[in-house]
Write an enzyme that holds these catalytic residues in place. Structure first.
Site, mmCIF file in Angstrom:
data_model
loop_
_atom_site.group_PDB
_atom_site.id
_atom_site.type_symbol
_atom_site.label_atom_id
_atom_site.label_comp_id
_atom_site.label_asym_id
_atom_site.label_seq_id
_atom_site.Cartn_x
_atom_site.Cartn_y
_atom_site.Cartn_z
ATOM 1 N N LYS A 214 -19.652 99.690 60.530
ATOM 2 C CA LYS A 214 -20.488 99.549 59.329
ATOM 3 C C LYS A 214 -21.803 100.262 59.046
ATOM 4 O O LYS A 214 -22.036 100.767 58.000
ATOM 5 C CB LYS A 214 -20.807 97.766 59.647
ATOM 6 C CG LYS A 214 -21.700 97.302 58.250
ATOM 7 C CD LYS A 214 -21.567 95.717 58.411
ATOM 8 C CE LYS A 214 -22.769 94.997 59.224
ATOM 9 N NZ LYS A 214 -23.967 95.248 58.741
ATOM 10 N N GLY B 290 -28.742 93.902 54.502
ATOM 11 C CA GLY B 290 -30.166 94.166 54.519
ATOM 12 C C GLY B 290 -30.086 95.752 54.723
ATOM 13 O O GLY B 290 -30.880 96.282 54.411
ATOM 14 N N ASP C 66 -27.106 93.428 67.753
ATOM 15 C CA ASP C 66 -25.933 92.813 66.946
ATOM 16 C C ASP C 66 -25.278 92.394 68.086
ATOM 17 O O ASP C 66 -23.970 91.440 67.799
ATOM 18 C CB ASP C 66 -25.393 93.854 66.238
ATOM 19 C CG ASP C 66 -26.200 94.197 64.973
ATOM 20 O OD1 ASP C 66 -27.159 93.389 64.573
ATOM 21 O OD2 ASP C 66 -26.067 95.552 64.505
HETATM 22 C C1 S3P Z 1 -28.575 98.325 61.211
HETATM 23 C C2 S3P Z 1 -29.758 98.103 61.729
HETATM 24 C C3 S3P Z 1 -29.960 96.757 62.622
HETATM 25 C C4 S3P Z 1 -28.756 95.826 62.887
HETATM 26 C C5 S3P Z 1 -28.040 95.912 61.499
HETATM 27 C C6 S3P Z 1 -27.531 97.205 61.187
HETATM 28 C C7 S3P Z 1 -28.369 99.609 60.654
HETATM 29 O O1 S3P Z 1 -30.769 95.968 61.783
HETATM 30 O O2 S3P Z 1 -29.031 94.829 63.406
HETATM 31 O O3 S3P Z 1 -26.892 95.171 61.746
HETATM 32 O O4 S3P Z 1 -27.310 99.913 59.953
HETATM 33 O O5 S3P Z 1 -29.353 100.255 60.614
HETATM 34 P P1 S3P Z 1 -32.540 96.713 61.989
HETATM 35 O O6 S3P Z 1 -32.827 97.794 61.428
HETATM 36 O O7 S3P Z 1 -33.118 95.183 60.998
HETATM 37 O O8 S3P Z 1 -33.094 96.039 63.452
#
Ligand code: S3P
Length: 433
Positions: free
Chosen positions: A26, A98, A319
């Protein structure tokens, strides 16, 4: 409140056996999709993530002028805008993602035009000040609604900067690098704990120069990106559910091939080894600077032991913590998790929901502001699980259910499709009943 639209019954299993190839990572798919859509030329990807989150990224980039063609079976073709997006009159919908919202903000802050970013109820509760602050320091005009989405960006010329991230976050780091890519001068991001480095590797793969030191990353702008062809490695955070499931059953054997093994993501293999599982890594190769290999896991004949996850480990495993906590009652000595306060601001409050659902299954668990203590040697019973609409909670407790006494009902099971739509089918495929 989340409304659970799909329920799934998970029956206990006797063993986990088989061999799987998992859909694309992902995190890497977000970056490849976003960078390809911003680059010059046409990129082609295979094994692109099938999750709804990466579809949100592609849809936003399409609304900004990129051309996206899904060729089926994870193959995607993306023609980029050549460094200049077309502002969309409609808000850009980041869905549950996010990564999409935080990274796209960095990409758009130096662009011409105004942009509105929205998300679903969960994303609209998540903290966005962490990207507003650094981008504002670069001179960006970004407005939040009480620290959250909807987020408005009025594009502006930015200034390079040197920034130290207050919380370990690859999304924040990536957001700043994407703004720095388009900004004259050298932009540096410093982090006390090294977070996943897919953005650095992807930017380089697309032709940008990115400099790394032990605790910082620098990009000098402006630079142009060029299209690439790439196969996305299998998602190790999706693999985590299967690796943990296999680690629970003496006599198990599970092989996962073409799996992403980037060292900033593969800490779970060390934790499983510390717990006593046997892990073998074969056929290791590098693809666009990302490590890819085959992993075989077998459970220890006398069960999993115990471990503590804290400090930098907690950030690197962020994660994977829900599934580790969910299998912890089946270890002999339990699992202790600390320094994981970030879990409270993920798609759900993952500390609270893990504790609630473990208790629903009859487990003893102690909740802390930044973690959990889950004692080992416990017997769990089937229960009704509230996923809170959070994909990783739904999948973590599907794994816990495999060793429980009686059936478990997962509410909001459809949320698995955020990162891993194939999850339940693959689980049925490898679980011996
Ligand atoms: C991610 C970073 C992490 C992770 C999210 C994916 C990414 O979040 O928990 O599932 O792809 O950069 P944070 O940057 O908020 O730690």
């Amino acid at each position: 409140m989340h409304t659970a639209v799909e329920e799934r019954i998970i029956r206990p299993a006797r063993n986990i056996l088989g061999s799987l190839r998992l859909p694309g990572d992902k995190s890497i798919s977000h970056r490849y999709g976003m960078l390809a859509a911003f680059a010059e030329g046409t990129s082609r990807f295979t094994n692109f993530s099938t999750g709804a989150d990466c579809a949100s990224t592609l849809a936003c980039m399409q609304a900004l002028g990129a051309k996206v063609t899904k060729l089926g079976e994870g193959a995607v073709e993306v023609t980029g805008v050549g460094g200049r997006v077309t502002p969309s009159s409609e808000p850009l919908d980041c869905g549950n993602s996010g990564s999409t919202m935080r990274m796209i903000s960095g990409l758009l802050a130096p662009q011409e035009g105004t942009f509105t970013l929205i998300g679903d109820a969960s994303l609209s509760r998540r903290p966005m000040e962490r990207i507003r602050k650094p981008l504002a320091e670069m001179g960006a005009k970004l407005t939040l609604t009480e620290g959250h989405a909807p987020l408005m960006i009025e594009g502006a010329r930015l200034n390079a900067m040197d920034y130290t991230t207050p919380v370990p976050s690859a999304q924040v780091k990536s957001c700043i690098l994407l703004a720095g890519l388009q900004t004259a001068g050298i932009t540096t991001v410093r982090e006390a704990i090294r977070t996943r480095d897919h953005s650095e590797l992807a930017l380089r793969a697309f032709g940008a120069e990115v400099k790394r030191a032990s605790d910082s990353v620098s990009i000098s702008g402006p630079q142009k990106l060029k299209a690439i062809d790439a196969a996305v490695p299998g998602d190790i955070s999706s693999a985590a559910f299967f690796l943990c499931a296999a680690a629970l059953f003496p006599g198990s054997s599970l092989v996962l091939d073409s799996l992403g093994l980037n060292p900033t993501r593969a800490t779970l293999l060390d934790v499983l080894t510390a717990l006593g599982a046997h892990i073998a890594v074969l056929n290791l190769e590098e693809k666009n600077a990302e490590l890819v290999g085959t992993v075989q896991v077998t459970a220890p004949p006398d069960g999993l032991r115990s471990t503590t996850i804290s400090g930098g480990l907690a950030a690197q495993l962020i994660d994977e913590l829900p599934v580790l906590a969910a299998i912890a009652p089946y270890t002999s000595g339990g699992i202790r998790i600390r320094d994981a306060k970030e879990l409270r601001v993920k798609e759900s409050d993952r500390i609270a929901l893990v504790a609630q659902n473990l208790r629903a299954m009859g487990a003893e668990v102690e909740e802390f502001e930044d973690g959990l203590d889950v004692p080992g040697g416990q017997t769990l019973h089937g229960a009704t699980i509230d996923s809170g609409g959070d994909h990783r909670i739904a999948m973590a407790f599907s794994v816990a259910a495999l060793r429980a006494e009686g059936d478990t009902l997962i509410q909001g099971a459809e949320s698995a499709a955020i990162s891993f739509p194939e999850f339940f089918n693959l689980l049925d495929f490898v679980a011996e009943r």
